[in-house]
Design a protein around this motif. Structure first.
Motif, short mmCIF file in Angstrom:
data_model
loop_
_atom_site.label_atom_id
_atom_site.label_comp_id
_atom_site.label_asym_id
_atom_site.label_seq_id
_atom_site.Cartn_x
_atom_site.Cartn_y
_atom_site.Cartn_z
N LEU A 1 0.82 -1.22 0.00
CA LEU A 1 0.00 0.00 0.00
C LEU A 1 0.85 1.27 0.00
N GLY A 2 2.17 1.11 0.14
CA GLY A 2 3.06 2.26 0.19
C GLY A 2 3.26 2.79 1.60
N PHE A 3 2.85 2.04 2.61
CA PHE A 3 3.01 2.45 4.01
C PHE A 3 4.43 2.09 4.46
N SER A 4 4.93 2.87 5.43
CA SER A 4 6.24 2.58 6.00
C SER A 4 6.16 2.67 7.53
N PRO A 5 7.05 1.92 8.23
CA PRO A 5 7.00 1.93 9.69
C PRO A 5 7.43 3.28 10.24
N ARG A 6 6.67 3.76 11.25
CA ARG A 6 6.98 5.07 11.83
C ARG A 6 7.23 5.03 13.33
N VAL B 1 3.47 0.76 14.01
CA VAL B 1 2.51 1.59 13.30
C VAL B 1 3.11 1.97 11.96
N TYR B 2 2.49 1.48 10.91
CA TYR B 2 2.87 1.83 9.54
C TYR B 2 2.00 3.01 9.13
N VAL B 3 2.55 3.90 8.31
CA VAL B 3 1.82 5.09 7.92
C VAL B 3 1.89 5.28 6.40
#
Length: 166
Positions: free
Chosen positions: A143-148, A160-162
Motif C-alpha cells: 500500500l506504500g506504508f512505512s514503519p513510523r 505503526v505503519y503510515v
C-alpha cells in the motif's frame, strides 16, 4: 452513511454490522487469525459490532464486510477505524484463512485507503501491525506504508505503519 458499497474487481465491501455477527465470530475464532487478532466470542463481538455501527453513524466511515462478488461468501473485514487514543484513522484488514494468498487483502485495503483519502481528505492513514505478522507487513508495504513508531494496542506491541496522502 456515505458509502453503501465499494466495489473492487472481485469484492463488494459493505458496512459491517450486527447482522454479520455469526460470520464475525467465526472469523475471529480461527486459530490462524487469532495469532495476530484477538478472538471475539459472541458477547464481545456484539459490543464490537455495535461500536462499528456507531462509527459509521458518527463518522461516515468504519469497517466493511468483505464479500466475494462471484460467490457471495463473507471472507473477512476491512476498512477504516478511528482510534481515539491516537487521534488517527487506521486501515484494518482481517481475512479468513481460506481467502489468504489471493491478493484480496491488498485489493480491499487499497480500496478503503483510496476511499478514505478521496472522501475524507485524511492527510495520512495508519496500519497497526502486531509483531511477527509478516503477511500484514507485506500488505502495508504494498500500500506504500512505512514503519513510523511502536505502540501498545489492546495490550500487544504493534508497529505503526503510515501511508501519507500524495
Amino acid at each position: 452513511m456515505l458509502a453503501s458499497v465499494i466495489q473492487t474487481d472481485r469484492l463488494d465491501l459493505r458496512p459491517l454490522g450486527l447482522a454479520d455477527i455469526d460470520s464475525f465470530v467465526d472469523l475471529h475464532a480461527e486459530a490462524w487469525v487469532t495469532r495476530f487478532v484477538d478472538p471475539y466470542p459472541r458477547d464481545r463481538a456484539l459490543a464490537r459490532l455495535a461500536e462499528v455501527e456507531r462509527q459509521w453513524t458518527e463518522r461516515g466511515y468504519g469497517l466493511f464486510a468483505a464479500v466475494c462478488r462471484d460467490s457471495g461468501a463473507f471472507i473477512g473485514r476491512c476498512g477504516l477505524n478511528y482510534w481515539e487514543q491516537f487521534d488517527e484513522v487506521e486501515a484494518a484488514w482481517t481475512l479468513h484463512p481460506t481467502a489468504w494468498g489471493r491478493g484480496y487483502a491488498t485489493e480491499a485495503a487499497r480500496a478503503c485507503v483510496d476511499w478514505g483519502f478521496e472522501m475524507f481528505g485524511f492527510p495520512r492513514i495508519t496500519a497497526m501491525i502486531r509483531h511477527g505478522n509478516t503477511a500484514s507487513v507485506r500488505g502495508a508495504e504494498r500500500l506504500g506504508f512505512s514503519p513510523r513508531r511502536e505502540e501498545i494496542v489492546a495490550g500487544h506491541p504493534v508497529t505503526v505503519y503510515v501511508g501519507d496522502r500524495i
